[in-house]
Design a protein around this motif. Structure first.
Motif, PDB file in Angstrom:
ATOM      1  N   VAL A 282      -0.506  10.732   3.697  1.00  0.00           N
ATOM      2  CA  VAL A 282      -1.852  11.058   3.236  1.00  0.00           C
ATOM      3  C   VAL A 282      -2.244  10.116   2.102  1.00  0.00           C
ATOM      4  O   VAL A 282      -1.396   9.579   1.390  1.00  0.00           O
ATOM      5  N   ASP A 283      -3.533   9.938   1.944  1.00  0.00           N
ATOM      6  CA  ASP A 283      -4.077   9.043   0.928  1.00  0.00           C
ATOM      7  C   ASP A 283      -3.750   9.550  -0.477  1.00  0.00           C
ATOM      8  O   ASP A 283      -3.705  10.757  -0.717  1.00  0.00           O
ATOM      9  N   LEU A 284      -3.553   8.619  -1.405  1.00  0.00           N
ATOM     10  CA  LEU A 284      -3.257   8.975  -2.789  1.00  0.00           C
ATOM     11  C   LEU A 284      -4.423   9.680  -3.486  1.00  0.00           C
ATOM     12  O   LEU A 284      -4.239  10.262  -4.555  1.00  0.00           O
ATOM     13  N   LYS A 285      -5.600   9.661  -2.870  1.00  0.00           N
ATOM     14  CA  LYS A 285      -6.749  10.355  -3.466  1.00  0.00           C
ATOM     15  C   LYS A 285      -6.467  11.845  -3.630  1.00  0.00           C
ATOM     16  O   LYS A 285      -6.991  12.480  -4.541  1.00  0.00           O
ATOM     17  N   ILE A 286      -5.622  12.389  -2.776  1.00  0.00           N
ATOM     18  CA  ILE A 286      -5.241  13.801  -2.894  1.00  0.00           C
ATOM     19  C   ILE A 286      -4.503  14.036  -4.211  1.00  0.00           C
ATOM     20  O   ILE A 286      -4.713  15.042  -4.880  1.00  0.00           O
ATOM     21  N   LEU A 287      -3.657  13.095  -4.588  1.00  0.00           N
ATOM     22  CA  LEU A 287      -2.918  13.193  -5.836  1.00  0.00           C
ATOM     23  C   LEU A 287      -3.861  13.105  -7.036  1.00  0.00           C
ATOM     24  O   LEU A 287      -3.686  13.813  -8.022  1.00  0.00           O
ATOM     25  N   VAL A 288      -4.863  12.244  -6.928  1.00  0.00           N
ATOM     26  CA  VAL A 288      -5.847  12.106  -8.002  1.00  0.00           C
ATOM     27  C   VAL A 288      -6.531  13.438  -8.252  1.00  0.00           C
ATOM     28  O   VAL A 288      -6.673  13.883  -9.400  1.00  0.00           O
TER      29      VAL A 288
ATOM     30  N   PRO B 116       6.286  14.453  -6.051  1.00  0.00           N
ATOM     31  CA  PRO B 116       5.670  13.783  -4.908  1.00  0.00           C
ATOM     32  C   PRO B 116       6.535  12.635  -4.394  1.00  0.00           C
ATOM     33  O   PRO B 116       7.223  11.967  -5.152  1.00  0.00           O
ATOM     34  N   VAL B 117       6.482  12.449  -3.083  1.00  0.00           N
ATOM     35  CA  VAL B 117       7.221  11.366  -2.435  1.00  0.00           C
ATOM     36  C   VAL B 117       6.213  10.319  -1.980  1.00  0.00           C
ATOM     37  O   VAL B 117       5.297  10.618  -1.218  1.00  0.00           O
TER      38      VAL B 117
ATOM     39  N   LEU C 136      -6.282  13.065 -12.179  1.00  0.00           N
ATOM     40  CA  LEU C 136      -6.044  11.737 -12.734  1.00  0.00           C
ATOM     41  C   LEU C 136      -7.369  11.025 -12.957  1.00  0.00           C
ATOM     42  O   LEU C 136      -8.335  11.240 -12.231  1.00  0.00           O
ATOM     43  N   SER C 137      -7.394  10.140 -13.920  1.00  0.00           N
ATOM     44  CA  SER C 137      -8.617   9.395 -14.229  1.00  0.00           C
ATOM     45  C   SER C 137      -8.865   8.256 -13.254  1.00  0.00           C
ATOM     46  O   SER C 137      -9.981   7.744 -13.163  1.00  0.00           O
ATOM     47  N   ARG C 138      -7.795   7.865 -12.529  1.00  0.00           N
ATOM     48  CA  ARG C 138      -7.929   6.767 -11.570  1.00  0.00           C
ATOM     49  C   ARG C 138      -6.832   6.891 -10.517  1.00  0.00           C
ATOM     50  O   ARG C 138      -5.897   7.672 -10.665  1.00  0.00           O
ATOM     51  N   LEU C 139      -6.953   6.104  -9.486  1.00  0.00           N
ATOM     52  CA  LEU C 139      -5.980   6.086  -8.401  1.00  0.00           C
ATOM     53  C   LEU C 139      -4.744   5.284  -8.821  1.00  0.00           C
ATOM     54  O   LEU C 139      -4.875   4.129  -9.217  1.00  0.00           O
ATOM     55  N   PRO C 140      -3.547   5.872  -8.760  1.00  0.00           N
ATOM     56  CA  PRO C 140      -2.358   5.075  -9.070  1.00  0.00           C
ATOM     57  C   PRO C 140      -2.122   4.040  -7.967  1.00  0.00           C
ATOM     58  O   PRO C 140      -2.412   4.298  -6.807  1.00  0.00           O
ATOM     59  N   VAL C 141      -1.583   2.888  -8.340  1.00  0.00           N
ATOM     60  CA  VAL C 141      -1.347   1.833  -7.349  1.00  0.00           C
ATOM     61  C   VAL C 141       0.091   1.809  -6.845  1.00  0.00           C
ATOM     62  O   VAL C 141       0.392   1.076  -5.908  1.00  0.00           O
ATOM     63  N   SER C 142       0.952   2.606  -7.470  1.00  0.00           N
ATOM     64  CA  SER C 142       2.365   2.627  -7.076  1.00  0.00           C
ATOM     65  C   SER C 142       3.020   3.882  -7.661  1.00  0.00           C
ATOM     66  O   SER C 142       2.449   4.526  -8.541  1.00  0.00           O
ATOM     67  N   PRO C 143       4.229   4.177  -7.208  1.00  0.00           N
ATOM     68  CA  PRO C 143       4.948   5.296  -7.822  1.00  0.00           C
ATOM     69  C   PRO C 143       5.174   5.085  -9.319  1.00  0.00           C
ATOM     70  O   PRO C 143       5.044   6.013 -10.112  1.00  0.00           O
ATOM     71  N   ASN C 144       5.497   3.856  -9.696  1.00  0.00           N
ATOM     72  CA  ASN C 144       5.722   3.570 -11.116  1.00  0.00           C
ATOM     73  C   ASN C 144       4.441   3.732 -11.928  1.00  0.00           C
ATOM     74  O   ASN C 144       4.483   4.193 -13.068  1.00  0.00           O
TER      75      ASN C 144
ATOM     76  N   ALA D  38       0.863  -1.180   0.000  1.00  0.00           N
ATOM     77  CA  ALA D  38       0.000   0.000   0.000  1.00  0.00           C
ATOM     78  C   ALA D  38       0.901   1.233   0.000  1.00  0.00           C
ATOM     79  O   ALA D  38       1.848   1.316   0.774  1.00  0.00           O
ATOM     80  N   TRP D  39       0.609   2.183  -0.859  1.00  0.00           N
ATOM     81  CA  TRP D  39       1.399   3.403  -0.966  1.00  0.00           C
ATOM     82  C   TRP D  39       0.610   4.605  -0.488  1.00  0.00           C
ATOM     83  O   TRP D  39      -0.604   4.676  -0.661  1.00  0.00           O
ATOM     84  N   TYR D  40       1.327   5.571   0.078  1.00  0.00           N
ATOM     85  CA  TYR D  40       0.761   6.839   0.531  1.00  0.00           C
ATOM     86  C   TYR D  40       1.675   7.959   0.044  1.00  0.00           C
ATOM     87  O   TYR D  40       2.818   7.708  -0.349  1.00  0.00           O
ATOM     88  N   LEU D  41       1.176   9.174   0.077  1.00  0.00           N
ATOM     89  CA  LEU D  41       2.015  10.332  -0.193  1.00  0.00           C
ATOM     90  C   LEU D  41       2.560  10.847   1.125  1.00  0.00           C
ATOM     91  O   LEU D  41       1.859  10.831   2.131  1.00  0.00           O
ATOM     92  N   LEU D  42       3.783  11.315   1.105  1.00  0.00           N
ATOM     93  CA  LEU D  42       4.370  11.906   2.295  1.00  0.00           C
ATOM     94  C   LEU D  42       4.243  13.420   2.179  1.00  0.00           C
ATOM     95  O   LEU D  42       4.778  14.035   1.261  1.00  0.00           O
ATOM     96  N   SER D  43       3.515  14.004   3.115  1.00  0.00           N
ATOM     97  CA  SER D  43       3.289  15.443   3.147  1.00  0.00           C
ATOM     98  C   SER D  43       4.125  16.062   4.261  1.00  0.00           C
ATOM     99  O   SER D  43       4.185  15.520   5.364  1.00  0.00           O
ATOM    100  N   ARG D  44       4.747  17.189   3.979  1.00  0.00           N
ATOM    101  CA  ARG D  44       5.540  17.873   5.016  1.00  0.00           C
ATOM    102  C   ARG D  44       4.674  18.241   6.213  1.00  0.00           C
ATOM    103  O   ARG D  44       5.104  18.150   7.352  1.00  0.00           O
ATOM    104  N   ASP D  45       3.469  18.670   5.941  1.00  0.00           N
ATOM    105  CA  ASP D  45       2.596  19.151   7.009  1.00  0.00           C
ATOM    106  C   ASP D  45       1.763  18.055   7.675  1.00  0.00           C
ATOM    107  O   ASP D  45       1.528  18.107   8.874  1.00  0.00           O
ATOM    108  N   ASP D  46       1.311  17.085   6.893  1.00  0.00           N
ATOM    109  CA  ASP D  46       0.345  16.106   7.393  1.00  0.00           C
ATOM    110  C   ASP D  46       0.874  14.684   7.525  1.00  0.00           C
ATOM    111  O   ASP D  46       0.125  13.785   7.877  1.00  0.00           O
ATOM    112  N   GLY D  47       2.131  14.434   7.226  1.00  0.00           N
ATOM    113  CA  GLY D  47       2.655  13.069   7.286  1.00  0.00           C
ATOM    114  C   GLY D  47       2.145  12.251   6.116  1.00  0.00           C
ATOM    115  O   GLY D  47       2.145  12.716   4.980  1.00  0.00           O
TER     116      GLY D  47
END
Length: 107
Positions: free
Chosen positions: A33-39, A92-93, A44-52, A22-31
């Protein structure tokens, strides 16, 4: 008929979700966070499942993309903390669930 059965066996025998962390985004402020923020942010048309997967999505838009570890990352974080640098200046990290637990943001 046999072709269909063979394809079904492949799908059942190797579920994608069991093989990928399971992947998450690392936010400076919030630690973590769910990838839905990136979507939402990247429209994006869908949720990415990995960085690749995210990198592929950006390349499909014509962006230049680099995927790799953070600069000076310790060896034990390789594959668990991944930065995706996009030509538009964003980088994004992505972090795995165990990294989130380690920093106290477990999911």
């Amino acid at each position: 008929m046999y072709r269909l059965i063979f394809l079904l066996l492949l799908v059942v025998a190797h579920p994608v979700s069991a093989q990928q962390p399971a992947w998450y985004l690392l936010s400076r402020d919030d630690g973590c966070v769910d990838l839905k923020i990136l979507v939402k942010a990247e429209r994006l048309s869908r949720l990415p499942v990995s960085p690749n997967d995210f990198a592929v999505m950006m390349r499909e838009r014509g962006e230049e993309v680099t995927v790799g570890p953070l600069v000076d990352s310790p060896a034990e974080l390789i594959g668990k903390v991944v930065q995706v640098t996009v030509g538009n200046g964003k980088a994004p990290v992505f972090v795995t669930e165990d990294i989130c637990r380690t920093i106290g943001q477990g999911r």
